[in-house]
Enzyme design. Structure first.
Site, PDB file in Angstrom:
ATOM      1  N   LYS A 153      -6.715   3.153  -3.753  1.00  0.00           N
ATOM      2  CA  LYS A 153      -7.169   3.198  -2.356  1.00  0.00           C
ATOM      3  C   LYS A 153      -7.459   4.638  -1.961  1.00  0.00           C
ATOM      4  O   LYS A 153      -6.718   5.554  -2.323  1.00  0.00           O
ATOM      5  CB  LYS A 153      -6.087   2.589  -1.462  1.00  0.00           C
ATOM      6  CG  LYS A 153      -6.373   2.609   0.027  1.00  0.00           C
ATOM      7  CD  LYS A 153      -5.231   1.939   0.794  1.00  0.00           C
ATOM      8  CE  LYS A 153      -5.370   2.125   2.298  1.00  0.00           C
ATOM      9  NZ  LYS A 153      -4.244   1.505   3.043  1.00  0.00           N
ATOM     10  N   LYS A 173      -9.907  -0.036  -2.860  1.00  0.00           N
ATOM     11  CA  LYS A 173      -9.876  -0.220  -1.419  1.00  0.00           C
ATOM     12  C   LYS A 173     -10.370   1.054  -0.749  1.00  0.00           C
ATOM     13  O   LYS A 173      -9.809   2.124  -0.936  1.00  0.00           O
ATOM     14  CB  LYS A 173      -8.458  -0.554  -0.931  1.00  0.00           C
ATOM     15  CG  LYS A 173      -8.369  -0.727   0.596  1.00  0.00           C
ATOM     16  CD  LYS A 173      -6.976  -1.194   1.012  1.00  0.00           C
ATOM     17  CE  LYS A 173      -6.827  -1.210   2.537  1.00  0.00           C
ATOM     18  NZ  LYS A 173      -5.493  -1.696   2.962  1.00  0.00           N
ATOM     19  N   ASP A 231       0.866  -1.179   0.000  1.00  0.00           N
ATOM     20  CA  ASP A 231       0.000   0.000   0.000  1.00  0.00           C
ATOM     21  C   ASP A 231       0.902   1.229   0.000  1.00  0.00           C
ATOM     22  O   ASP A 231       1.450   1.604   1.042  1.00  0.00           O
ATOM     23  CB  ASP A 231      -0.905   0.011   1.232  1.00  0.00           C
ATOM     24  CG  ASP A 231      -2.002  -1.051   1.178  1.00  0.00           C
ATOM     25  OD1 ASP A 231      -1.778  -2.099   0.541  1.00  0.00           O
ATOM     26  OD2 ASP A 231      -3.066  -0.833   1.788  1.00  0.00           O
TER      27      ASP A 231
END
Length: 316
Positions: A216, A252, A152
């Site tokens: 995300k 996400k 991430d």
């Protein structure tokens, strides 16, 4: 609008030209649609499915300076068996921790029937993203060497907001090269700092074009984060990108999703925007910590007709 497939100029000027060709986001329209979808009611049988689906999509997360090896092991236990009294509860989508705790998480999962649960690491100078590319590459490499199979990363919001799209693009691409086939790359946009829905859409396309496997919303450290309208904007970007390229990118949602009601709203957004194909942990995740406890409590309520005591779930 220019097709992504026809676009090969990753310079600032080339990227600006492409991103300028994207249609703008109607602020009133996107917020109204997100609100409308949030009012959808879900019947009991569907709610049971939605709760289990949401549990399987949770990236169970702890990103605190006070995180200890013991806390990470306890988190991994919960990831494997969210409810020790009920083996029908699915395991979570991933465990998400800081880079230096990846090895502890991976070792504990592997030793306790959690081999199939990925460990996600936050890298690239999370949460600020303020570091040189060399540092960000090393940060990511360390996470991979310790056993992370999901990365991430955060984008450089300063570079994006100043219009240095080529710099952001090349940074994402460089981290993607490091990941190779060893890890999925989730690119954190930090939407609370991007200010406008147009910027969220542009950053989404920039990340996807540079090689993101997921886009995300947030680090969870900046508010607002995963608002329904922001998630909807990103889902529409993913849908449009799929129509252009035939390539499915995951989303996400992270930051502010704390209750079962919040999670169910996310699933409705997914279903109504990109369809059932995205209702899987391989294409949709929810980054959270407190959410899992509420999902477990609501699951028990559906199963038994009453709420469990406060001692039923662990305090993370």
């Amino acid at each position: 609008m220019t097709s992504v497939l026809d676009h090969s100029d990753s310079t600032d000027s080339g990227l600006k030209k492409f991103l300028a060709s994207l249609s703008g986001v109607d602020k009133v329209g996107i917020e109204a649609r997100a609100t409308m979808l949030g009012t959808r009611s879900i019947k009991t049988s569907s709610k049971a499915w939605a709760i289990d689906t949401a549990i399987s999509m949770v990236d169970l997360t702890t990103l605190e300076g006070a995180d200890t090896p013991g806390k990470i092991r306890a988190l991994c236990e919960k990831a494997i068996r969210p409810d020790p009294t009920d083996v029908t509860v699915p395991s979570v989508g991933a465990v998400c921790v800081y880079n230096d705790l990846v090895k502890i998480a991976r070792s504990h999962l592997d030793a306790n029937n959690g081999k199939d649960i990925p460990v996600a690491a936050v890298t690239t100078a999370f949460p600020s993203g303020r570091a040189t590319l060399a540092v960000k590459v090393r940060d990511t490499q360390d996470a991979l060497d310790n056993g992370a199979t999901e990365i991430d990363m955060v984008i450089d919001r300063g570079a994006f907001l100043s219009g240095s799209y080529g710099e952001v693009f090349e940074e994402i691409r460089a981290i993607k090269v490091v990941c190779k086939d060893r890890a999925h790359l989730k690119v954190i946009l930090e939407t609370g700092e991007l200010v406008t829905y147009d910027n969220v859409k542009k950053a989404s396309f920039l990340a996807m074009m540079a090689g993101a496997d997921f886009i995300k919303t947030s680090t969870g450290k900046v508010s607002p984060a995963a608002t329904p309208a922001v998630v909807l904007t990103m889902l529409e970007a993913v849908r449009d990108y799929y129509e252009m390229t035939g390539h499915r990118i995951g989303v996400k949602a992270a930051g502010g999703i704390r209750t079962t009601k919040d999670a169910v709203k996310q699933l409705v957004l997914v279903n109504e925007t990109v369809g059932q194909e995205w209702l899987t942990p391989s294409l949709f995740r929810i980054g959270a910590s407190a959410l899992l406890n509420d999902l477990l409590l609501q699951r028990m309520k559906l199963r038994t007709g009453h709420y469990a005591s406060a001692n039923y779930v662990t305090v993370d």
